[in-house]
Design a protein around this motif. Sequence first.
Motif, PDB file in Angstrom:
ATOM      1  N   PHE A 267     -11.370  81.889  -8.545  1.00 13.39           N
ATOM      2  CA  PHE A 267     -11.396  80.790  -9.514  1.00 13.39           C
ATOM      3  C   PHE A 267     -10.199  80.837 -10.457  1.00 13.39           C
ATOM      4  CE2 PHE A 267     -13.360  84.228 -11.788  1.00 13.39           C
ATOM      5  CZ  PHE A 267     -12.955  84.053 -13.097  1.00 13.39           C
ATOM      6  N   ASP A 268      -9.623  82.012 -10.662  1.00 14.41           N
ATOM      7  CA  ASP A 268      -8.468  82.151 -11.560  1.00 14.41           C
ATOM      8  C   ASP A 268      -7.161  82.339 -10.776  1.00 14.41           C
ATOM      9  OD1 ASP A 268      -9.085  84.664 -10.593  1.00 14.41           O
ATOM     10  OD2 ASP A 268      -8.730  85.682 -12.512  1.00 14.41           O
ATOM     11  N   CYS A 269      -7.071  81.727  -9.622  1.00  9.79           N
ATOM     12  CA  CYS A 269      -5.902  81.885  -8.749  1.00  9.79           C
ATOM     13  C   CYS A 269      -4.614  81.454  -9.457  1.00  9.79           C
ATOM     14  CB  CYS A 269      -6.078  81.074  -7.473  1.00  9.79           C
ATOM     15  SG  CYS A 269      -4.731  81.324  -6.292  1.00  9.79           S
ATOM     16  N   ILE A 270      -3.565  82.165  -9.192  1.00  8.45           N
ATOM     17  CA  ILE A 270      -2.254  81.884  -9.778  1.00  8.45           C
ATOM     18  C   ILE A 270      -1.746  80.503  -9.349  1.00  8.45           C
ATOM     19  CG2 ILE A 270      -0.940  82.997  -7.931  1.00  8.45           C
ATOM     20  CD1 ILE A 270      -0.090  83.350 -11.615  1.00  8.45           C
ATOM     21  N   ARG A 271      -2.236  80.012  -8.218  1.00  8.13           N
ATOM     22  CA  ARG A 271      -1.813  78.684  -7.725  1.00  8.13           C
ATOM     23  C   ARG A 271      -2.286  77.561  -8.625  1.00  8.13           C
ATOM     24  NH1 ARG A 271      -4.158  77.521  -2.479  1.00  8.13           N
ATOM     25  NH2 ARG A 271      -5.910  78.703  -3.299  1.00  8.13           N
ATOM     26  N   PHE A 272      -3.383  77.781  -9.363  1.00  9.19           N
ATOM     27  CA  PHE A 272      -3.957  76.732 -10.202  1.00  9.19           C
ATOM     28  C   PHE A 272      -3.394  76.710 -11.623  1.00  9.19           C
ATOM     29  CE2 PHE A 272      -7.700  77.736  -7.334  1.00  9.19           C
ATOM     30  CZ  PHE A 272      -7.336  76.778  -6.390  1.00  9.19           C
ATOM     31  N   LYS A 273      -2.528  77.629 -11.940  1.00  6.23           N
ATOM     32  CA  LYS A 273      -1.957  77.690 -13.302  1.00  6.23           C
ATOM     33  C   LYS A 273      -0.903  76.615 -13.490  1.00  6.23           C
ATOM     34  CE  LYS A 273      -2.988  82.095 -15.000  1.00  6.23           C
ATOM     35  NZ  LYS A 273      -2.660  83.108 -15.884  1.00  6.23           N
TER      36      LYS A 273
ATOM     37  N   MET B  71      -0.637  88.058 -10.451  1.00  2.00           N
ATOM     38  CA  MET B  71       0.721  87.529 -10.339  1.00  2.00           C
ATOM     39  C   MET B  71       1.000  86.985  -8.942  1.00  2.00           C
ATOM     40  SD  MET B  71       2.465  90.486 -12.716  1.00  2.00           S
ATOM     41  CE  MET B  71       4.047  90.328 -12.035  1.00  2.00           C
ATOM     42  N   PHE B  72      -0.004  86.987  -8.054  1.00  4.38           N
ATOM     43  CA  PHE B  72       0.178  86.476  -6.700  1.00  4.38           C
ATOM     44  C   PHE B  72      -1.167  85.989  -6.173  1.00  4.38           C
ATOM     45  CE2 PHE B  72      -0.888  90.910  -6.458  1.00  4.38           C
ATOM     46  CZ  PHE B  72      -1.845  90.966  -5.469  1.00  4.38           C
ATOM     47  N   CYS B  73      -1.132  85.197  -5.127  1.00  7.89           N
ATOM     48  CA  CYS B  73      -2.353  84.692  -4.499  1.00  7.89           C
ATOM     49  C   CYS B  73      -2.787  85.677  -3.415  1.00  7.89           C
ATOM     50  CB  CYS B  73      -2.109  83.311  -3.901  1.00  7.89           C
ATOM     51  SG  CYS B  73      -3.540  82.675  -2.978  1.00  7.89           S
TER      52      CYS B  73
END
Length: 107
Positions: A99-105, A91-93
């Motif tokens: 590779f599954d960073c919340i920033r890329f969603k 739920m946070f960076c």
Amino acid sequence: MDLNTIWEDFINRMKLDPAIIFAEKKLMAGIPFLYVSVSSHISIEQSTDTVKKHAVKAMKGKRLTLNLYFVRSEKNLYVYRMRFLVPQEKMFCCGNLCFDCIRFKDN
């Protein structure tokens, strides 16, 4: 998010319900069980609906889900295996370039 405060809120809501005589959480082997004693005119379906209703109110505004299974009954005492589940996704960076960073969603 502290699940103990969610449980406390839930149990307090249950105790205020006029159909509920007694409500208690017990941990057995690390698994939470809910013991609910109800009035004699309350059925298992009504008891389960009441538990779900108060759980939803306790979870309101939080990203939780409810896992509720009926275990057994004895007269007007019902036992449920009940858990509030926290999502398994980040739920946070954290800054580790995952590779599954919340920033890329995409939202």
